[in-house]
Design an enzyme around this catalytic site. Structure first.
Site, PDB file in Angstrom:
ATOM      1  N   ILE A  52      68.173  13.696 -27.865  1.00 26.50           N
ATOM      2  CA  ILE A  52      69.007  12.309 -27.279  1.00 26.50           C
ATOM      3  C   ILE A  52      68.691  11.267 -28.605  1.00 26.50           C
ATOM      4  O   ILE A  52      67.720  11.161 -29.293  1.00 26.50           O
ATOM      5  CB  ILE A  52      68.046  11.785 -26.008  1.00 26.50           C
ATOM      6  N   SER A  53      70.012  10.667 -28.753  1.00 31.06           N
ATOM      7  CA  SER A  53      69.988   9.754 -30.046  1.00 31.06           C
ATOM      8  C   SER A  53      69.128   8.484 -29.859  1.00 31.06           C
ATOM      9  O   SER A  53      68.831   8.176 -28.464  1.00 31.06           O
ATOM     10  CB  SER A  53      71.341   9.317 -30.326  1.00 31.06           C
ATOM     11  N   GLN A  54      68.612   8.114 -31.110  1.00 33.10           N
ATOM     12  CA  GLN A  54      67.827   6.911 -30.929  1.00 33.10           C
ATOM     13  C   GLN A  54      68.618   5.864 -30.336  1.00 33.10           C
ATOM     14  O   GLN A  54      69.824   5.561 -30.665  1.00 33.10           O
ATOM     15  CB  GLN A  54      67.459   6.588 -32.425  1.00 33.10           C
TER      16      GLN A  54
END
Length: 202
Positions: free
Chosen positions: A51-53
């Site tokens: 999950i992207s920052q």
């Protein structure tokens, strides 16, 4: 998260800040990562994906200039978090994930978080989703070796393709506008994403 990690680092679109304040990020991570859900870092979600920052999600959504009523294609569903933010911005969201197990998990999380209208599809995201085209914006959460031509071809005139371009040695998040003269790169910032796997990826 919103005040320090996003607004404090140059995210100026109030709609994006409000949307990210409303989406419950903890729903989109594993139980073991709940306490770290709002840290500005990517988190593993299985199958070699992350999950992207929050900051990169905010940058993508801000540069895509999504407005209520837009049809948006989200490539690389992953956890479903970015699709939820796009839906919170008022978009009609179609999202494509190549790993069926992740897609099913994302559907469950999107339903639980209150975004059942997001349409989750399984397939090769590098080729887009032509049956629901055209799109006002296409956002890609994985790095391609070059601009995927199939994705660009599914934009409306003046539509925006936001895609990381590059390899392991370095990537740039490019904003490509469908102009009358052809693809126009309007801005580019350094980034780091997992590879886009598919016919027009790696």
């Amino acid at each position: 998260m919103v005040t320090e990690q996003l607004a404090g680092r140059g995210i100026v679109d109030g709609r994006v800040l409000d949307a990210m304040a409303r989406v419950p990020r903890e729903v989109f991570v594993g139980e073991e990562d709940r306490k770290r859900a709002y840290l500005d870092m990517p988190l593993r979600i299985g199958y070699g994906q992350t999950i992207s920052q929050p900051y990169m999600v905010a940058i993508i959504c801000q540069t895509a200039e999504v407005r209520a009523g837009d049809r948006v294609l989200d490539i690389g569903t992953g956890s479903g978090y970015q699709a939820a933010v796009l839906a919170e911005l008022g978009a009609e969201v179609h999202t494509v994930e190549r790993i069926a197990e992740l897609a099913e998990r994302a559907r469950e999380r999107l339903d639980r978080a209150g975004y059942p209208s997001v349409a989750v599809h399984v397939g090769d995201g590098s080729l887009g989703l032509p049956e629901h085209a055209p799109y006002n914006a296409i956002v890609v959460a994985a790095a391609a070796p070059h601009m995927p031509a199939s994705l660009y071809g599914q934009l409306v005139p003046r539509g925006r393709l936001v895609v990381p371009v590059g390899g392991p040695e370095g990537q740039r998040l490019e904003v490509i506008v469908a102009s009358p003269e052809g693809p126009a790169v309007t801005r580019s910032v350094p980034c780091r994403f997992v590879p886009l796997v598919g016919a027009e990826g790696f």
